[in-house]
Scaffold this active site. Structure first.
Site: not given
Ligand code: NAD
Length: 367
Positions: A137, A223
């Protein structure tokens, strides 16, 4: 000196910093078969802090896969890893020889752990070399790059997964259950933040927009965005964002702290934030019949959670081991990961819209 091999699970969790998550895949992978008892070989591309401090140690605890190879531009690192992890010379590549990995049957999965601007190229090249891919990510610089990566992996008939370890983490999985199954009734409020106070090298790639795509939003905010999406199990439709820079000389090229309001179908609005200048890691949810949440919520050290009934008391696990084992099992069974490229794309669409909103000063649609 203690080697990474000798770390116990408890040491591993203690040492992990709090810094910087199955659908049938139809006929796409019909050509791929593996013996069910074979541990699959993973090659890590990029031996920086995450590979060194987390992924390689986690691969000492996996049951479906093992550290079979490495791709690095540094001969000294190659030598050190070779010794520490017993990696044969034939499984060690550099960025020039990377494509030759296609001839190596020891490597089933390639895991791209590079600066964000390199994710697209190395994921596509790995898939074209016939390997199943995990990409760290944030998936890429923007949603368009994510679409290209998904298309290239589909064309090459290979699976693509994003390094979203929290989708395998029991506290976050409990949040998904509580929110999506409405255990405490309909969710009425979400407030989430993720960030750390960046004191690292001012010349690092993370502070260069061309390499990182952005700052705290890309690295940490992903997140908070995901936490919101998987609490609700819904996709946002619009966002309004604003930013703050307390250290503008340091964060010249990338965002420091970003605040946003994510709008969902039906009008529900969730609050989120990201930062390179605040230590945040929380997800607080209110529902009709009680609160629940996590704090710390998103790191790979020990996480903690609560519900209206009290502490969650859920054991911590080695998240990356669970994540990689699950992907290896998906590869064995020819099935899509629970965190496929499409999941990374959804987050990047939100990130793109947040940057558009910061530019326009208005609410922007997520497209
Ligand atoms: P890092 O800077 O420590 O490592 C980057 C690696 O890329 C280094 O080995 C470096 O040598 C290599 N590299 C190759 N070409 C490079 C170039 N042109 N410029 C700079 N480095 C180059 O970074 P990291 O913290 O290991 O992060 C790597 C990726 O992993 C990022 O996408 C990051 O977001 C992700 N990450 C994920 C988590 C997680 O919890 N899932 C945690 C940390 C990092």
């Amino acid at each position: 000196m203690e080697t990474l091999h000798s770390l116990s699970r408890r040491d591993f969790l203690r040492n992990a910093s709090l810094g910087a998550g199955a659908l049938a895949f139809g006929n796409i992978l019909s050509s791929f078969t593996l013996k069910p008892d074979k541990k699959l070989g993973i090659a890590l591309v990029g031996l920086g802090s995450y590979s060194t401090g987390q992924l390689a140690p986690a691969l000492q605890h996996t049951k479906n896969c093992y550290l079979a190879g490495i791709v690095t531009g540094h001969p000294a690192k190659a030598e050190a890893w070779k010794k520490q992890y017993n990696i044969p010379d034939k499984n060690i590549y550099n960025y020039e020889t990377y494509d030759e990995i296609k001839n190596n049957p020891d490597i089933d999965i390639v895991y791209v752990v590079l600066p964000v601007s390199m994710h697209k190229e190395y994921t596509i090249r790995g898939a074209q070399a016939g390997k199943h891919m995990i990409c760290e990510k944030p998936m890429a610089l923007n949603a368009k790059e994510c679409e290209d990566m998904i298309a290239a992996c589909k064309k090459a008939n290979r699976l693509l997964s994003i390094g979203y370890r929290l989708h395998f983490e029991p506290h976050n999985m409990e949040i998904m259950r509580l929110g999506q199954k409405q255990i405490y009734g309909k969710v009425t409020s979400i407030d989430t933040g993720n960030g750390f106070t960046y004191r690292g090298d001012p010349n690092a790639w993370r502070l260069k927009k061309a390499m990182a795509g952005g700052g705290g939003l890309m690295d940490m905010g992903i997140y908070s965005i995901q936490g919101t999406r998987y609490t609700l199990g819904q996709e946002p439709i619009a966002v309004k964002a604003m930013q703050e820079k307390k250290r503008p000389d340091f964060f010249k090229d990338v965002d420091e702290t970003v605040f946003w309001e994510l709008e969902f179908p039906g009008g529900f609005t969730a609050h989120g934030k990201s930062s390179y200048n605040n230590d945040w890691s929380y997800l607080h949810v209110e529902a009709q019949h009680g609160k629940f949440g996590l704090e710390p919520a998103f790191g790979y050290g020990e996480l903690d959670g609560y519900t209206a009934k009290g502490p969650m008391n859920i054991p911590n696990i080695i998240q990356q081991a669970a994540q990689m084992d699950d992907f290896a099992e998906c590869v064995r069974q020819n099935k899509q990961s629970r965190v496929p490229g499409e999941e990374g794309l959804k987050d990047m669409r939100v990130v793109d819209a947040i940057y558009r909103s910061l530019d326009s000063g208005k609410k922007e649609k997520i497209i």
